[in-house]
Structures are given as structure tokens and as C-alpha cells.
Design a protein around this motif. Structure first.
Motif, mmCIF file in Angstrom:
data_model
loop_
_atom_site.group_PDB
_atom_site.id
_atom_site.type_symbol
_atom_site.label_atom_id
_atom_site.label_comp_id
_atom_site.label_asym_id
_atom_site.label_seq_id
_atom_site.Cartn_x
_atom_site.Cartn_y
_atom_site.Cartn_z
ATOM 1 N N LEU A 19 34.783 -54.780 -16.021
ATOM 2 C CA LEU A 19 33.980 -55.862 -15.434
ATOM 3 C C LEU A 19 33.572 -55.533 -13.996
ATOM 4 O O LEU A 19 32.449 -55.811 -13.583
ATOM 5 N N GLY A 20 34.484 -54.929 -13.250
ATOM 6 C CA GLY A 20 34.157 -54.516 -11.883
ATOM 7 C C GLY A 20 33.068 -53.456 -11.864
ATOM 8 O O GLY A 20 32.137 -53.514 -11.047
ATOM 9 N N LEU A 21 33.173 -52.494 -12.750
ATOM 10 C CA LEU A 21 32.157 -51.449 -12.853
ATOM 11 C C LEU A 21 30.810 -52.038 -13.245
ATOM 12 O O LEU A 21 29.772 -51.682 -12.686
ATOM 13 N N ASP A 22 30.824 -52.978 -14.181
ATOM 14 C CA ASP A 22 29.593 -53.641 -14.608
ATOM 15 C C ASP A 22 28.963 -54.421 -13.455
ATOM 16 O O ASP A 22 27.745 -54.373 -13.264
ATOM 17 N N ALA A 23 29.774 -55.115 -12.680
ATOM 18 C CA ALA A 23 29.253 -55.881 -11.545
ATOM 19 C C ALA A 23 28.645 -54.958 -10.488
ATOM 20 O O ALA A 23 27.560 -55.239 -9.958
ATOM 21 N N ILE A 24 29.315 -53.863 -10.207
ATOM 22 C CA ILE A 24 28.799 -52.911 -9.220
ATOM 23 C C ILE A 24 27.514 -52.269 -9.729
ATOM 24 O O ILE A 24 26.546 -52.108 -8.978
ATOM 25 N N ASN A 25 27.476 -51.942 -11.002
ATOM 26 C CA ASN A 25 26.272 -51.362 -11.595
ATOM 27 C C ASN A 25 25.107 -52.353 -11.559
ATOM 28 O O ASN A 25 23.982 -51.988 -11.244
ATOM 29 N N VAL A 32 33.479 -48.267 -6.487
ATOM 30 C CA VAL A 32 34.469 -48.653 -7.494
ATOM 31 C C VAL A 32 35.899 -48.476 -7.013
ATOM 32 O O VAL A 32 36.813 -49.062 -7.579
ATOM 33 N N GLY A 33 36.118 -47.707 -5.985
ATOM 34 C CA GLY A 33 37.472 -47.386 -5.537
ATOM 35 C C GLY A 33 38.332 -48.603 -5.262
ATOM 36 O O GLY A 33 39.458 -48.702 -5.748
ATOM 37 N N GLY A 34 37.825 -49.536 -4.494
ATOM 38 C CA GLY A 34 38.599 -50.723 -4.159
ATOM 39 C C GLY A 34 38.900 -51.582 -5.368
ATOM 40 O O GLY A 34 40.031 -52.014 -5.583
ATOM 41 N N ALA A 35 37.892 -51.814 -6.184
ATOM 42 C CA ALA A 35 38.070 -52.633 -7.389
ATOM 43 C C ALA A 35 39.029 -51.972 -8.374
ATOM 44 O O ALA A 35 39.875 -52.638 -8.972
ATOM 45 N N PHE A 36 38.923 -50.678 -8.526
ATOM 46 C CA PHE A 36 39.779 -49.977 -9.477
ATOM 47 C C PHE A 36 41.220 -49.893 -8.978
ATOM 48 O O PHE A 36 42.152 -50.017 -9.751
ATOM 49 N N SER A 37 41.417 -49.682 -7.692
ATOM 50 C CA SER A 37 42.776 -49.492 -7.188
ATOM 51 C C SER A 37 43.579 -50.791 -7.164
ATOM 52 O O SER A 37 44.797 -50.756 -7.285
ATOM 53 N N ILE A 38 42.940 -51.925 -7.025
ATOM 54 C CA ILE A 38 43.650 -53.197 -6.949
ATOM 55 C C ILE A 38 43.758 -53.898 -8.302
ATOM 56 O O ILE A 38 44.466 -54.900 -8.438
#
Length: 64
Positions: A19-25, A32-38
Motif C-alpha cells: 500500500l505504501g509503494l502504491d501510494a508513492i507510485n 519507499v525507505g521510510g515506509a518500508f522500514s517502519i
């Protein structure tokens, strides 16, 4: 925490990352680093640690 609960949280964290990747895209901007790491930390807090979640009650979103 049993192994099934851990597996369920891992799957949920993977969905959070998607979902984070989709929102950023969709925004065509961001990292993506911040969203993926947390994602793992927030998933455990929200779906396992926080209790009595009721959006209408401001006091219900607390850590127990």
C-alpha cells in the motif's frame, strides 16, 4: 506470541508495504525507505499492541 500470530503480522506488514509503494507510485513522488522500514513496527503496534481501537473515542487509541 504464537507462530501463527507472527506469520499473520508478517503478512499484514507486507500488505502495508504494498500500500505504501502504491501510494508513492500514485503520487509520482516520495521514497519507499521510510515506509518500508517502519512497516513492521507500526503493524505490531497497531494490530497487536494497541487495544480497544474505536475511532469515535479519542481515549481508546492507547498502548497497553
Amino acid at each position: 506470541m504464537d507462530s501463527q500470530k507472527i506469520r499473520d503480522l508478517e503478512i499484514t506488514a507486507a500488505r502495508v508495504r504494498i500500500l505504501g509503494l502504491d501510494a508513492i507510485n500514485s503520487a509520482a513522488s516520495g521514497h519507499v525507505g521510510g515506509a518500508f522500514s517502519i512497516a513492521d513496527i507500526l503493524t505490531v503496534l497497531y494490530f497487536n499492541t494497541m487495544k480497544n481501537l474505536d475511532p469515535a473515542d479519542r481515549k481508546s487509541t492507547r498502548l497497553n
